[in-house]
Design a protein around this motif. Structure first.
Motif, PDB file in Angstrom:
ATOM      1  N   PHE A 102       0.851  -1.188   0.000  1.00  0.00           N
ATOM      2  CA  PHE A 102       0.000   0.000   0.000  1.00  0.00           C
ATOM      3  C   PHE A 102       0.887   1.238   0.000  1.00  0.00           C
ATOM      4  CE2 PHE A 102      -2.111   3.501   2.218  1.00  0.00           C
ATOM      5  CZ  PHE A 102      -3.231   3.648   1.418  1.00  0.00           C
ATOM      6  N   THR A 103       0.682   2.129  -0.945  1.00  0.00           N
ATOM      7  CA  THR A 103       1.473   3.357  -1.008  1.00  0.00           C
ATOM      8  C   THR A 103       0.660   4.451  -1.669  1.00  0.00           C
ATOM      9  OG1 THR A 103       3.525   4.363  -1.833  1.00  0.00           O
ATOM     10  CG2 THR A 103       2.513   2.671  -3.222  1.00  0.00           C
ATOM     11  N   THR A 104       0.920   5.687  -1.261  1.00  0.00           N
ATOM     12  CA  THR A 104       0.287   6.841  -1.893  1.00  0.00           C
ATOM     13  C   THR A 104       1.251   7.532  -2.853  1.00  0.00           C
ATOM     14  OG1 THR A 104       0.963   8.237  -0.027  1.00  0.00           O
ATOM     15  CG2 THR A 104      -1.228   7.243   0.080  1.00  0.00           C
ATOM     16  N   LYS A 105       2.439   6.962  -2.998  1.00  0.00           N
ATOM     17  CA  LYS A 105       3.438   7.555  -3.885  1.00  0.00           C
ATOM     18  C   LYS A 105       3.118   7.231  -5.341  1.00  0.00           C
ATOM     19  CE  LYS A 105       6.888   6.974  -0.256  1.00  0.00           C
ATOM     20  NZ  LYS A 105       8.073   6.213   0.183  1.00  0.00           N
ATOM     21  N   ALA A 106       3.732   8.005  -6.222  1.00  0.00           N
ATOM     22  CA  ALA A 106       3.536   7.787  -7.653  1.00  0.00           C
ATOM     23  C   ALA A 106       4.148   6.456  -8.061  1.00  0.00           C
ATOM     24  CB  ALA A 106       4.180   8.927  -8.446  1.00  0.00           C
ATOM     25  N   PRO A 107       3.629   5.809  -9.105  1.00  0.00           N
ATOM     26  CA  PRO A 107       4.196   4.536  -9.573  1.00  0.00           C
ATOM     27  C   PRO A 107       5.694   4.673  -9.839  1.00  0.00           C
ATOM     28  CG  PRO A 107       2.126   4.994 -10.698  1.00  0.00           C
ATOM     29  CD  PRO A 107       2.454   6.217  -9.907  1.00  0.00           C
ATOM     30  N   GLY A 108       6.449   3.711  -9.299  1.00  0.00           N
ATOM     31  CA  GLY A 108       7.888   3.716  -9.484  1.00  0.00           C
ATOM     32  C   GLY A 108       8.650   4.410  -8.380  1.00  0.00           C
ATOM     33  N   ASP A 109       7.920   5.145  -7.463  1.00  0.00           N
ATOM     34  CA  ASP A 109       8.597   5.868  -6.387  1.00  0.00           C
ATOM     35  C   ASP A 109       8.719   5.060  -5.106  1.00  0.00           C
ATOM     36  OD1 ASP A 109       8.921   7.999  -8.010  1.00  0.00           O
ATOM     37  OD2 ASP A 109       7.292   9.203  -7.174  1.00  0.00           O
ATOM     38  N   GLY A 110       8.112   3.894  -5.045  1.00  0.00           N
ATOM     39  CA  GLY A 110       8.201   3.087  -3.834  1.00  0.00           C
ATOM     40  C   GLY A 110       7.448   1.788  -3.983  1.00  0.00           C
ATOM     41  N   THR A 111       7.848   0.795  -3.180  1.00  0.00           N
ATOM     42  CA  THR A 111       7.203  -0.524  -3.249  1.00  0.00           C
ATOM     43  C   THR A 111       6.027  -0.640  -2.294  1.00  0.00           C
ATOM     44  OG1 THR A 111       8.653  -1.441  -1.531  1.00  0.00           O
ATOM     45  CG2 THR A 111       9.406  -1.593  -3.827  1.00  0.00           C
ATOM     46  N   GLY A 112       5.940   0.251  -1.301  1.00  0.00           N
ATOM     47  CA  GLY A 112       4.893   0.126  -0.296  1.00  0.00           C
ATOM     48  C   GLY A 112       5.215  -0.915   0.751  1.00  0.00           C
ATOM     49  N   LEU A 113       6.507  -1.268   0.875  1.00  0.00           N
ATOM     50  CA  LEU A 113       6.895  -2.291   1.854  1.00  0.00           C
ATOM     51  C   LEU A 113       7.673  -1.729   3.041  1.00  0.00           C
ATOM     52  CD1 LEU A 113       7.920  -5.257  -0.479  1.00  0.00           C
ATOM     53  CD2 LEU A 113       6.036  -5.210   1.162  1.00  0.00           C
ATOM     54  N   GLY A 114       8.072  -0.455   2.978  1.00  0.00           N
ATOM     55  CA  GLY A 114       8.891   0.106   4.042  1.00  0.00           C
ATOM     56  C   GLY A 114       8.217   0.070   5.398  1.00  0.00           C
ATOM     57  N   LEU A 115       7.001   0.646   5.505  1.00  0.00           N
ATOM     58  CA  LEU A 115       6.303   0.693   6.783  1.00  0.00           C
ATOM     59  C   LEU A 115       5.812  -0.684   7.213  1.00  0.00           C
ATOM     60  CD1 LEU A 115       4.258   4.022   6.510  1.00  0.00           C
ATOM     61  CD2 LEU A 115       6.385   3.585   7.748  1.00  0.00           C
ATOM     62  N   SER A 116       5.429  -1.528   6.246  1.00  0.00           N
ATOM     63  CA  SER A 116       4.995  -2.884   6.617  1.00  0.00           C
ATOM     64  C   SER A 116       6.162  -3.667   7.208  1.00  0.00           C
ATOM     65  CB  SER A 116       4.427  -3.606   5.391  1.00  0.00           C
ATOM     66  OG  SER A 116       5.429  -3.860   4.425  1.00  0.00           O
ATOM     67  N   GLN A 117       7.370  -3.419   6.715  1.00  0.00           N
ATOM     68  CA  GLN A 117       8.549  -4.082   7.262  1.00  0.00           C
ATOM     69  C   GLN A 117       8.803  -3.604   8.688  1.00  0.00           C
ATOM     70  OE1 GLN A 117      11.993  -3.514   4.823  1.00  0.00           O
ATOM     71  NE2 GLN A 117      13.205  -5.056   5.874  1.00  0.00           N
ATOM     72  N   VAL A 118       8.636  -2.298   8.927  1.00  0.00           N
ATOM     73  CA  VAL A 118       8.792  -1.757  10.279  1.00  0.00           C
ATOM     74  C   VAL A 118       7.791  -2.410  11.227  1.00  0.00           C
ATOM     75  CG1 VAL A 118       8.554   0.317  11.697  1.00  0.00           C
ATOM     76  CG2 VAL A 118       9.709   0.446   9.481  1.00  0.00           C
ATOM     77  N   TYR A 119       6.527  -2.456  10.794  1.00  0.00           N
ATOM     78  CA  TYR A 119       5.470  -3.030  11.632  1.00  0.00           C
ATOM     79  C   TYR A 119       5.761  -4.489  11.966  1.00  0.00           C
ATOM     80  CZ  TYR A 119       0.920  -4.882  12.968  1.00  0.00           C
ATOM     81  OH  TYR A 119      -0.087  -5.525  13.636  1.00  0.00           O
ATOM     82  N   GLY A 120       6.134  -5.278  10.954  1.00  0.00           N
ATOM     83  CA  GLY A 120       6.400  -6.697  11.184  1.00  0.00           C
ATOM     84  C   GLY A 120       7.546  -6.915  12.141  1.00  0.00           C
ATOM     85  N   PHE A 121       8.632  -6.164  11.976  1.00  0.00           N
ATOM     86  CA  PHE A 121       9.804  -6.334  12.841  1.00  0.00           C
ATOM     87  C   PHE A 121       9.487  -5.943  14.284  1.00  0.00           C
ATOM     88  CE2 PHE A 121      13.322  -3.879  14.775  1.00  0.00           C
ATOM     89  CZ  PHE A 121      14.093  -4.956  15.175  1.00  0.00           C
ATOM     90  N   ILE A 122       8.819  -4.800  14.478  1.00  0.00           N
ATOM     91  CA  ILE A 122       8.544  -4.330  15.837  1.00  0.00           C
ATOM     92  C   ILE A 122       7.585  -5.270  16.561  1.00  0.00           C
ATOM     93  CG2 ILE A 122       7.561  -2.464  17.217  1.00  0.00           C
ATOM     94  CD1 ILE A 122      10.335  -1.884  16.054  1.00  0.00           C
ATOM     95  N   THR A 123       6.526  -5.716  15.887  1.00  0.00           N
ATOM     96  CA  THR A 123       5.585  -6.631  16.545  1.00  0.00           C
ATOM     97  C   THR A 123       6.226  -7.989  16.803  1.00  0.00           C
ATOM     98  OG1 THR A 123       4.665  -7.179  14.354  1.00  0.00           O
ATOM     99  CG2 THR A 123       3.521  -5.501  15.659  1.00  0.00           C
ATOM    100  N   GLN A 124       7.104  -8.434  15.912  1.00  0.00           N
ATOM    101  CA  GLN A 124       7.812  -9.688  16.152  1.00  0.00           C
ATOM    102  C   GLN A 124       8.746  -9.559  17.359  1.00  0.00           C
ATOM    103  OE1 GLN A 124      10.045 -11.137  12.788  1.00  0.00           O
ATOM    104  NE2 GLN A 124      10.602 -13.061  13.772  1.00  0.00           N
ATOM    105  N   SER A 125       9.185  -8.332  17.635  1.00  0.00           N
ATOM    106  CA  SER A 125      10.069  -8.078  18.773  1.00  0.00           C
ATOM    107  C   SER A 125       9.291  -7.840  20.060  1.00  0.00           C
ATOM    108  CB  SER A 125      10.963  -6.864  18.480  1.00  0.00           C
ATOM    109  OG  SER A 125      11.756  -7.081  17.319  1.00  0.00           O
ATOM    110  N   GLY A 126       7.970  -8.037  20.016  1.00  0.00           N
ATOM    111  CA  GLY A 126       7.140  -7.887  21.211  1.00  0.00           C
ATOM    112  C   GLY A 126       6.641  -6.482  21.444  1.00  0.00           C
ATOM    113  N   GLY A 127       6.779  -5.602  20.441  1.00  0.00           N
ATOM    114  CA  GLY A 127       6.376  -4.212  20.609  1.00  0.00           C
ATOM    115  C   GLY A 127       5.188  -3.834  19.760  1.00  0.00           C
ATOM    116  N   GLU A 128       5.032  -2.548  19.538  1.00  0.00           N
ATOM    117  CA  GLU A 128       3.899  -2.027  18.766  1.00  0.00           C
ATOM    118  C   GLU A 128       4.288  -0.689  18.158  1.00  0.00           C
ATOM    119  OE1 GLU A 128       1.295  -2.203  16.745  1.00  0.00           O
ATOM    120  OE2 GLU A 128       0.333  -3.497  18.230  1.00  0.00           O
ATOM    121  N   VAL A 129       3.649  -0.341  17.041  1.00  0.00           N
ATOM    122  CA  VAL A 129       3.853   0.946  16.375  1.00  0.00           C
ATOM    123  C   VAL A 129       2.509   1.657  16.294  1.00  0.00           C
ATOM    124  CG1 VAL A 129       4.857   2.141  14.397  1.00  0.00           C
ATOM    125  CG2 VAL A 129       5.604  -0.184  14.947  1.00  0.00           C
TER     126      VAL A 129
END
Length: 511
Positions: free
Chosen positions: A333-360
């Motif tokens: 999911f991204t609001t950027k123009a096509p080609g400016d991003g994959t939409g995986l940056g924030l999802s990667q942050v969320y997955g790592f933090i929750t896997q570490s027992g935290g929350e965003v």
């Protein structure tokens, strides 16, 4: 019978009995208005809800019970107009008591007319349904949090499965290329095969990001001080921005030990900083702050109560609408123009933090900016635990001021006095902290132009958290504050600038 005595029941007229019954009711505010909206009668329930005696209120306009925002919007006049044209007005909303505090009211207004249809006034009934409204709000928030959690869990399972299967396909392609090159050495250096190799490498990187979101990536967690990690990584973070962005890091004076995969934490933090910078194409302010914070049970989604390290990345960028913020952590999911991003940056942050027992947690407003708060469970070494066993009585103070320099100095001053200090730059931010964190002392500036005032914050805190000690401070003299802010009676007050001895004396007082 004297003038102060009531006649016997047998001597009462029906009208007198009715008036006596209405006056005695305490669970409803029942009163009459004339055709212009001025109060003509007042019962015990109205006095209990709103705090005004009959002598204080008779002859005054009922709009005084509405918030300033509602009065400016013309809602009191609209209520009478609807009651007159439609035969009844029903609504719920915030109303204001004499002391300035608010309550959620259910209101009914009926017009009163003569037999010939001539309007002679209005009857108004008000109920205090604050507890009902708070329960409904809490239920809605819990349902929304549950839905979001279930949605993210389902997305995690889906992306994890896709990434696993895709990795197998990439492995076939990569191994096939190795076999092909072994059988045909003359193909070594082929530009076509080199392009295929790079594509496989990018695909492998993509699946690693998906696995990170799905919390299926192996972590190498060790005990680290978050403050030290951020300090060591600061130069890299600053290079993510440009000269038009003012970058500020505010580190908690205490160590913040957590169990974390340091490399992946740095990647997650860099993702948040890059995201913030991209949200400020014309420049702005980017701030990273850390805090040691104690959370209430489920104050932040489903995190258990306890001690946490908070890392906050805030920007003054374009912000997000509520529907965009709700989907920000979804993969692709991204609001950027096509080609400016994959939409995986924030999802990667969320997955790592929750896997570490935290929350965003995201707090964002379109056109204002965004704030990402990362919460990670804090750990204590045996030595630190032993030191803190004798400090169970340490108190937490929440400092509220819209002047950042003064906010930092004041927080450091409280820490030197032995308090645990948290900060907020507005009344709304302070209320959010109070909701999730046990606070012993609220220390707030009075005049904050872009927020509710310190006095209003103090009244709301007194109403919702009566055990919290409240201290207000201002550079304005008390007479001026009484005229513009409604007075600070009932709260401890310090004039700015104040001495350390004045602060210590006020902290020892019982007010």
């Amino acid at each position: 019978m004297t003038g102060d005595e009531l006649p016997d029941d047998a001597e009462l007229t029906d009208a007198q009995r009715f008036q006596l019954a209405v006056s005695s009711i305490r669970d409803y505010a029942i009163y009459m208005l004339d055709i212009n909206g001025n109060v003509t009668t007042w019962n015990n329930g109205a006095e209990r809800f709103k705090g005004y005696t009959e002598e204080e209120i008779l002859g005054t306009h009922f709009s005084r019970f509405y918030t300033e925002e509602d009065r400016q919007a013309g809602i009191p006049a609209r209520a009478l107009r609807i009651a007159l044209t439609e035969g009844k007005f029903e609504d719920e909303g915030w109303r204001v008591r004499k002391d300035g505090s608010r309550f959620w009211a259910s209101v009914v207004i009926d017009p009163i007319t003569k037999k010939n249809g001539e309007l002679i006034g209005f009857a108004k009934i008000t109920r205090d349904v604050t507890e009902k409204q708070q329960a409904a709000t809490a239920l809605a928030q819990a349902n929304a949090a549950l839905f979001q959690s279930q949605k993210m869990e389902a997305l995690g399972k889906l992306t994890g499965g896709v990434a696993h299967d895709f990795n197998n396909l990439l492995a076939v392609a990569s191994s096939g290329m190795d076999v092909l090159l072994a059988q045909h050495p003359e193909l070594q250096g082929s530009r076509t095969l080199d392009s295929m190799r790079r594509a496989i490498s990018r695909g492998a990187s993509l699946t690693q990001q998906l696995l990170s979101f799905a919390r299926q990536q192996p972590l190498q967690s060790e005990e680290h001080d978050l403050n030290a990690l951020i300090n060591d990584f600061e130069s890299v973070l600053r290079r993510a921005g440009n000269s038009s962005i003012q970058f500020k890091i505010q580190i908690d004076s205490n160590t913040l030990p957590v169990n974390i995969d340091a490399a992946r934490f740095e990647t997650a933090l860099l993702n948040l900083v890059v995201n913030a910078c991209q949200a400020m194409p014309e420049g702005g302010h980017l701030a990273i702050s850390t805090n040691r914070i104690r959370l209430k049970e489920k104050a932040v989604n489903n995190l258990p109560a306890g001690l946490y390290a908070e890392v906050r990345v805030s920007d003054t960028g374009i912000g997000m609408t509520p529907d965009v913020a709700a989907r920000a952590f979804e993969p692709f999911f991204t609001t950027k123009a096509p080609g400016d991003g994959t939409g995986l940056g924030l999802s990667q942050v969320y997955g790592f933090i929750t896997q570490s027992g935290g929350e965003v947690v995201i707090v964002s407003e379109a056109g204002i900016g965004s704030s990402f708060s990362v919460y990670l469970p804090a750990v204590e070494s045996n030595a630190a635990r032993e030191r803190n066993e004798g400090r169970l009585d340490i108190e937490t103070v929440l400092i509220v001021d819209d002047q950042l320099d003064l906010l930092e100095v004041t927080a450091e001053l409280f820490r030197t006095l032995g308090y645990e200090a948290l900060t907020a730059t507005s009344g709304a931010e302070a209320l959010a902290v109070l909701e999730r964190t046990p606070i012993d002392i609220l220390f707030s500036d009075v005049v904050m132009p872009n927020s509710i005032s310190g006095v209003e914050l103090a009244r709301l805190t007194r109403e919702q958290y009566p055990d919290t000690k409240i201290i207000l401070a201002s550079g304005y003299p008390l007479p001026g504050l009484s005229a513009t802010q409604g007075g600070v009676a009932g709260f401890s007050f310090l004039n700015k600038p104040y001495q350390l001895s004045d602060l210590a004396k006020t902290l020892r007082s019982k007010a």
